[in-house]
Design an enzyme around this catalytic site. Structure first.
Site, PDB file in Angstrom:
ATOM      1  N   ASN A   9      -3.073   6.149  -0.568  1.00 34.98           N
ATOM      2  CA  ASN A   9      -2.608   6.396   0.791  1.00 34.98           C
ATOM      3  C   ASN A   9      -1.883   7.721   0.958  1.00 34.98           C
ATOM      4  O   ASN A   9      -1.786   8.239   2.074  1.00 34.98           O
ATOM      5  CB  ASN A   9      -1.752   5.234   1.275  1.00 34.98           C
ATOM      6  CG  ASN A   9      -2.622   4.058   1.657  1.00 34.98           C
ATOM      7  OD1 ASN A   9      -3.601   4.221   2.382  1.00 34.98           O
ATOM      8  ND2 ASN A   9      -2.304   2.876   1.160  1.00 34.98           N
ATOM      9  N   SER A  21       0.812  -1.214   0.000  1.00 33.03           N
ATOM     10  CA  SER A  21       0.000   0.000   0.000  1.00 33.03           C
ATOM     11  C   SER A  21       0.845   1.263   0.000  1.00 33.03           C
ATOM     12  O   SER A  21       0.310   2.359  -0.053  1.00 33.03           O
ATOM     13  CB  SER A  21      -0.930   0.001   1.222  1.00 33.03           C
ATOM     14  OG  SER A  21      -0.203  -0.241   2.402  1.00 33.03           O
ATOM     15  N   GLU A  73      -5.364  -0.346  -7.511  1.00 31.21           N
ATOM     16  CA  GLU A  73      -4.368   0.667  -7.859  1.00 31.21           C
ATOM     17  C   GLU A  73      -3.184  -0.061  -8.497  1.00 31.21           C
ATOM     18  O   GLU A  73      -2.524  -0.874  -7.852  1.00 31.21           O
ATOM     19  CB  GLU A  73      -3.953   1.403  -6.582  1.00 31.21           C
ATOM     20  CG  GLU A  73      -3.290   2.730  -6.795  1.00 31.21           C
ATOM     21  CD  GLU A  73      -3.036   3.455  -5.469  1.00 31.21           C
ATOM     22  OE1 GLU A  73      -2.958   4.694  -5.502  1.00 31.21           O
ATOM     23  OE2 GLU A  73      -2.916   2.797  -4.417  1.00 31.21           O
ATOM     24  N   HIS A  82      -2.393  -3.051  -6.002  1.00 30.66           N
ATOM     25  CA  HIS A  82      -2.872  -2.688  -4.670  1.00 30.66           C
ATOM     26  C   HIS A  82      -4.388  -2.794  -4.613  1.00 30.66           C
ATOM     27  O   HIS A  82      -5.104  -1.918  -5.066  1.00 30.66           O
ATOM     28  CB  HIS A  82      -2.400  -1.255  -4.329  1.00 30.66           C
ATOM     29  CG  HIS A  82      -2.846  -0.768  -2.998  1.00 30.66           C
ATOM     30  ND1 HIS A  82      -3.028   0.574  -2.726  1.00 30.66           N
ATOM     31  CD2 HIS A  82      -3.164  -1.436  -1.858  1.00 30.66           C
ATOM     32  CE1 HIS A  82      -3.433   0.710  -1.479  1.00 30.66           C
ATOM     33  NE2 HIS A  82      -3.525  -0.491  -0.924  1.00 30.66           N
TER      34      HIS A  82
END
Length: 295
Positions: free
Chosen positions: A188, A117, A150, A138
């Site tokens: 993130n 992540s 992702e 991800h």
């Protein structure tokens, strides 16, 4: 194509579930049979929910489980894989060691993907002899429900591999979104500073746990507040990602809140430990603020 998934925890068993449900033979790999059995049990429960909701037939559930094989050896589990998805703990050295092993044992034409992540795909790829075939994949938690994947291109990831993984994600009925390899990627890099700021707001006495989450749920239409979400993600994971952002950018705005650091040090990790900002051991779906944060 055979798919190998490294790690049978929350993310790994979800990734294995989705691939198996969509017709792929899946090798699920972990360090112990106990961990693998726990992962398989979770997959079974999640499939049962789909059957109950009518989105999956009982025959489809049986077929999905039939496509899963477990291994406690990376060498055995990846030997026939066309794609390996690593979903181990968010720890740089652990991931680098796993990719060194994958590079040794996976077929030469296999794509090696990480569900990281936040950790650099370029850094992970650099420990292999096939950097063009290393990519970030991800998934979001819970994997069987969330549509986004992702897709992170490392510095050397090839166009052909990127397109293959984008197409494969669509086969899983996911929505792939391509991003470049910078700390935290997109998800993130935006999410963790928000969570961190919510923790700072609590730490500085601006408002309580319920009040902070209520503002974000009702004011910004978030399905859950940032403190509840942090508990769901795992406070240790949030801290690890913030440290990657802080180290990667050298910007103090990513510095983890001291309260978050203390909670992780004390083992208050959220849902996985039974307590974080909320208490999770009461056996109901009600949100109960942890005793420490009650007024």
């Amino acid at each position: 194509m055979n798919v190998a998934v490294i790690g049978s925890g929350t993310m790994g068993n979800g990734i294995a579930h989705v691939f198996a449900q969509h017709g792929f033979a899946v090798s699920l790999i972990d360090i112990s049979q106990q961990a693998l059995d726990k992962g398989l049990a979770t997959i079974g429960k999640n499939l049962d929910r789909q059957v109950t909701k009518g989105s999956l037939s009982a025959d489809d559930k049986a077929a999905t489980l039939g496509r899963l094989t477990t291994y406690t050896s990376i060498a055995e589990g990846v030997r026939n894989a066309g794609l390996v998805v690593e979903a181990a703990t968010e720890n740089v050295e652990l991931k680098l060691n796993i990719f060194r092993e994958l590079d040794k044992h996976a077929p030469a034409d296999a794509v090696l993907a990480s569900n990281t992540s936040s950790i650099s795909i370029t850094k992970i790829a650099a420990v292999t002899q096939r950097p063009a075939q290393v990519i970030g994949m991800h998934f979001m938690n819970p994997v069987p429900v969330m549509k986004l994947v992702e897709i992170i291109r490392g510095y050397a990831t090839s166009d052909e591999v990127t397109q293959r993984i984008m197409d494969l994600s669509r086969q899983l009925e996911k929505t792939p979104t391509e991003v470049n390899d910078y700390p935290g990627f997109v998800a993130n890099r935006i999410l963790m500073p928000m969570i961190n700021e919510a923790i700072y707001s609590l730490y500085e006495g601006v408002a309580g746990v319920e009040e902070i989450d209520t503002v974000m749920k009702l004011g910004m239409a978030h399905p859950m507040g940032p403190l509840q979400l942090a508990d769901f993600i795992g406070l240790d994971v949030c801290l690890a990602i913030l440290r990657v952002l802080h180290d990667g950018f050298g910007n103090p705005k990513y510095a983890p809140c001291p309260l978050l650091v203390n909670m992780v040090t004390a083992g208050r990790l959220g849902v996985k430990s039974g307590e974080g900002f909320y208490s999770w051991g009461h056996g109901t779906k009600d949100l109960v603020v942890a005793d420490r944060f009650k007024k």
